[in-house]
Structures are given as C-alpha cells and as structure tokens.
Motif scaffolding. Structure first.
Motif, PDB file in Angstrom:
ATOM      1  N   CYS A 222       0.857  -1.179   0.000  1.00  0.00           N
ATOM      2  CA  CYS A 222       0.000   0.000   0.000  1.00  0.00           C
ATOM      3  C   CYS A 222       0.900   1.239   0.000  1.00  0.00           C
ATOM      4  O   CYS A 222       1.646   1.470   0.957  1.00  0.00           O
ATOM      5  CB  CYS A 222      -0.900   0.013   1.236  1.00  0.00           C
TER       6      CYS A 222
ATOM      7  N   LYS B 265      -2.965   0.439  -6.722  1.00  0.00           N
ATOM      8  CA  LYS B 265      -4.081   0.850  -5.872  1.00  0.00           C
ATOM      9  C   LYS B 265      -4.357   2.336  -6.052  1.00  0.00           C
ATOM     10  O   LYS B 265      -3.504   3.174  -5.749  1.00  0.00           O
ATOM     11  CB  LYS B 265      -3.773   0.507  -4.415  1.00  0.00           C
TER      12      LYS B 265
ATOM     13  N   GLU C   9      -8.688  -1.050  -7.288  1.00  0.00           N
ATOM     14  CA  GLU C   9      -7.415  -1.785  -7.345  1.00  0.00           C
ATOM     15  C   GLU C   9      -7.364  -2.639  -8.602  1.00  0.00           C
ATOM     16  O   GLU C   9      -8.358  -3.258  -8.986  1.00  0.00           O
ATOM     17  CB  GLU C   9      -7.305  -2.661  -6.085  1.00  0.00           C
TER      18      GLU C   9
END
Length: 517
Positions: free
Chosen positions: A436, A467, A509
């Motif tokens: 992330c 993402k 995503e």
C-alpha cells in the motif's frame, strides 16, 4: 371607495365561480381516491372491490412511506361509476373514498419519461429472459468482473460456448443478476462449481440457477403472484409432477419461499409439494424474481418478472470458499489474490507457465502478513523468497526454510540485497508487490530501481497491485492504471503485459502482470 368595493365583489364572484368549476370538474372525474389501505392489499383485490359500481379501467396503488398507509387511485370507465362508488363510500371498508381531480397526463413530462424508460427497460429484460437459461447471483460490485471472467476465462478453459445476455439489479440489497445463455447450462454450472474456479469466484458469485427461457409476469411477494408462477410451472415447465422423484426448491429472493410453498399446497392434487426433498434431490426447481419495480407507484403483474426452471441437476450450486475467521483472513485474501492472478495470466498467455520459475529466487515487497510469500514459497516452490516488510509475517510462514524475512523498507532492502548478490544465479527472477503506497506509480518505480541496481535477472516476471488513491468510479480507476502502464512501458522494455480487475481486488485496485527485460 365604491369602485374598490365593486372590484372586490367581482374578484370574490370569480373565486366562487372557480371553486364551483373545480367542484364540478371533480364531480365529473372518473377517478376515485382511496385512502387507508392495508399493506398486503393487491391491485386485483381492490379492483374486485370496486367493479360492482362499474368497469374498472386501472388501479394504481401507492406505497406509503414511514408510518403512512398505502393509498390508491381507481379509474372507472365512466364518471357515473366513480360517483356511484363515492356515494356508497359508507359501505366500503376503507378510511376514505372521494373524487380525485383528473390529471392531464400529457403535461406530466417527468412522470411520462420515467414510465417510458421503465417500460423500455422491462421490454429489454423480457428479450434477455427469452434467451437465458442460467442466472448467476452476483455481488453488485463484481458484475463487470464476473462477465469478463465468463467470456474470457471460463469459455476458453472449459471449451463451453456461452453468451452474457444482460444484467439487472435484484430486490435484494447488493445483489445483481447476470443472465447467461449456453448450449449446456448444467455443464457450465458444474464447471463454475469446480474447486479451482470456486476459489476464484467465491467473493463474487453467490449462487447459480438453471432456468428455462422466457419470463412470467408475476410478483412473488404477493400470494396471487405465487399462484401464477406455480401454475405456470406445473402447466408449462413440468411435463408431469408424477415423473419427478425428489425435488430441491431454489427461490430468489428467499423471503418469498413461504408464499411459494403455500401456493404449492393449494394445488388440487398437491403432488408437487409432496415431492420436496432437498437432502436427496434428483431434480432442482428454480424460481427467480428477476425484475420488480421498486418505485412508489403500484406493482402489478406487468411490473414484475419471474423466471422458472426444472433441471436434472443434483447440485444446489451455492458458491462458497472456506476462509479463516481469524486474523489469518488477511493472509487468505492476499494468497487467493496472487493465486487468481497467476491462474488468469496462465489462461491468457498459453506459452506461460509458473512452473518454469520453480527453484528461482523471488522478492515479495510489502509482504506482511504473508499471503503472497506463502504462494511463492509453497505453491510456486521458489528456491528463496525475500519477504520484505517492516511488519511481522505470520509465524507459520516465516518458519519455511525458503523464506527470508527482511524486516525493513524496500528502499533499504534493495541496497542490502545488492551487496550480497555475487553471481547471476543469485539474482531475482520474480518480483511481486501488494504494498500500500501513497502513489500508484511508486510500484513501478521500485521495480525499475531494483533493475537499475542490478539485483534483477535479465528477464523478470512481475506481479504488481496498483491501488488508486484518488477519484472514484471504474472509468477513473481504469484511466489511472492505463496511464501508469504507459509510463512504465515508456521507461523500460515490457512484454506480455496484462491488466486484471481480479475478484480479490478491491474496487479501486488493479493487478498488472508481465515481463521486464
């Protein structure tokens, strides 16, 4: 002063005339307002209540909101019939019966447009139903992914001809229906129920229903609608109830099951109800409410569609996957994500096999708690997996002999590995990242930095989760991913690149897979 008085009297006279005209208009109306209806009163019963006064042309029941009771407008063929109903209001068991002011429907542009749109939507769905023989209950956020999976993956891998005919939202929250036509619905349903496919689609598909083409106009939330469906089932879908051995009943939405069973019990011979045996079923009957108008206006038989089906399948086609109900659920979700990604890529690229990377060296960036590391170490059987994350790995994964947990950031791990790599055989051939990051492009930056620092082999297989952190909506997310991919291709030699919106991906995503040379 006299003039003012005369003007006032004239205006008062006009007002009285206007009120009189309005009363006269209402008295001539052929529409009656009926208030204080019960929640379960149907348009048919209401029509039967008023047809003693004259021919009823239309009944519109308006569902009340909150504590407000439903009310209705009953339209007669003549104003005399309407007036007769009003004058006999005392003998009718409703709180309020009075004349309704006639409405010029041509002036209700918004209402007419909405009605025309609904009728066009309903006709389109009738056409879809006429070609459909398999329906998938799908989580609404996954509809596009399911359609892509069916046409690009299942059709190719299972050699089954199919077409996605359409989709619609159901009356159940967050559930949509995907309509499919195929030459062999049982084979397709069995293929989707295979364990290797079930692992992939379990997040999206809840149940499969084999049906027969065509729809019945009925609302299964009403008893009379269930009567229509059951009679159509026994007359047109089942050659003989006596020929059935034992039956499993699949009803959607499940809340209608009680009314459907009551309708079956009400059949003259009651044979069908006696055949129900879900544990040892030899046939499956599916009843699907595929459309129901959810607006404030009435739901009549023409506002709702039901599809029925009888199949010789012994499976109930409920899709499920065993996932841990503990902290390890994060590992499971990540593990299935990379497993699905590689499986989809192998299907799309017939010349690629993950087996060719067996006993190679891999790096998993942003690895904690260890789902992707688990796949690389155990399923793909990598020689070494450098698992990079400042966080902790699950102890069950960290103890694997081929896992090297580097508790640091990727910026620190790249120079650390560079100092230890002495030979080409020690270089990394598989680069994966599910980290992330604040910027989507950072995933590509770290991949290219590892290449520049010389820790990657000449050709590297990579899997990256991109993402989206800004914007909303599928089109916006897709555009951001495509821009990131274009930038990556401009900066390096990339081949065989594919973009997937996996079932295990969140809405914003995407997963990209390819080879860096």
């Amino acid at each position: 002063a006299n003039r003012s008085c005369l003007l006032l009297l004239a205006l008062l006279s006009l007002s009285i005339q206007a009120v009189a005209a309005l009363i006269a208009t209402c008295s001539r109306s052929n529409v009656v307002f009926v208030g204080g209806l019960s929640e379960d009163l149907s348009s048919t019963k209401l029509s039967n209540e008023f047809d003693r006064y004259g021919t009823v042309v239309d009944v519109s029941i308006i569902n009340g909101g909150g504590k407000q009771q439903p009310y209705a407008f009953v339209q007669f063929e003549s104003s005399e019939s309407a007036q007769a109903a009003i004058e006999s209001a005392q003998s009718i068991s409703f709180k309020q019966v009075k004349a309704a002011r006639p409405i010029d429907r041509s002036k209700r542009k918004r209402s007419n447009t909405s009605r025309e749109k609904r009728e066009a939507e309903l006709q389109h769905l009738r056409d879809v139903c006429s070609r459909t023989n398999l329906i998938l209950q799908v989580q609404s956020t996954h509809v596009d992914r399911v359609k892509e999976f069916l046409t690009q993956y299942i059709s190719k891998n299972e050699s089954i001809e199919l077409a996605v005919e359409g989709q619609s939202r159901s009356s159940v929250k967050n559930i949509s229906l995907v309509f499919v036509s195929t030459s062999d619905p049982i084979s397709l349903a069995n293929a989707l129920s295979k364990s290797e496919h079930m692992e992939i689609i379990a997040r999206a598909v809840k149940k499969l229903h084999i049906v027969q083409p065509g729809a019945v106009e009925a609302d299964m939330s009403q008893a009379e609608g269930c009567d229509i469906v059951v009679k159509d089932l026994t007359r047109n879908k089942i050659e003989s109830c006596d020929a059935l051995e034992s039956v499993r009943l699949q009803i959607f939405p499940p809340s209608c099951q009680g009314k459907v069973l009551a309708a079956m019990d009400a059949l003259d011979d009651n044979v069908l109800a006696a055949k129900l045996n879900p544990r040892d079923a030899t046939e499956t009957i599916s009843l699907m409410q595929v459309y129901k108008h959810n607006g404030k206006s009435s739901v009549t038989s023409t506002d709702a569609l039901v599809m029925c089906g009888v199949s010789k399948s012994i499976n109930d086609y409920s899709i499920h996957r065993e996932c841990p109900k503990t902290a390890k659920e994060g590992i499971s979700r990540a593990y299935f994500k990379i497993k699905e990604a590689v499986s989809r890529y192998e299907s799309e690229r017939v010349d690629f096999s993950m087996e060719s990377y067996r006993d190679c060296i891999a790096i998993d960036f942003g690895s904690a708690p260890g789902g992707w590391t688990k796949y690389l170490a155990r399923d793909a059987k990598m020689k070494i997996v450098h698992s990079v994350d400042p966080g902790y790995l699950d102890p069950a994964i960290e103890v694997d002999n081929n896992v090297n947990h580097m508790r640091m950031k990727i910026q620190e791990a790249i120079p650390s590995l560079k100092s230890k790599i002495q030979h080409d055989k020690d270089k990394i051939k598989v680069f994966v990242s599910d980290a992330c990051l604040h910027s989507m492009s950072a995933q590509a930056d770290f991949l290219l930095d590892a290449k520049h620092q010389g820790i990657l082999a000449d050709e590297v297989f990579f899997v990256l989760s991109l993402k989206c952190t800004i914007g909303h909506g599928k089109a916006t997310f897709d555009a951001q991913v495509e821009q990131t991919v274009r930038n990556l291709k401009d900066r390096a030699e990339i081949s065989d690149l594919s973009i997937f919106h996996l079932f295990s991906n969140r809405i914003g995503e995407r997963t990209i897979i390819g080879t860096l040379k």
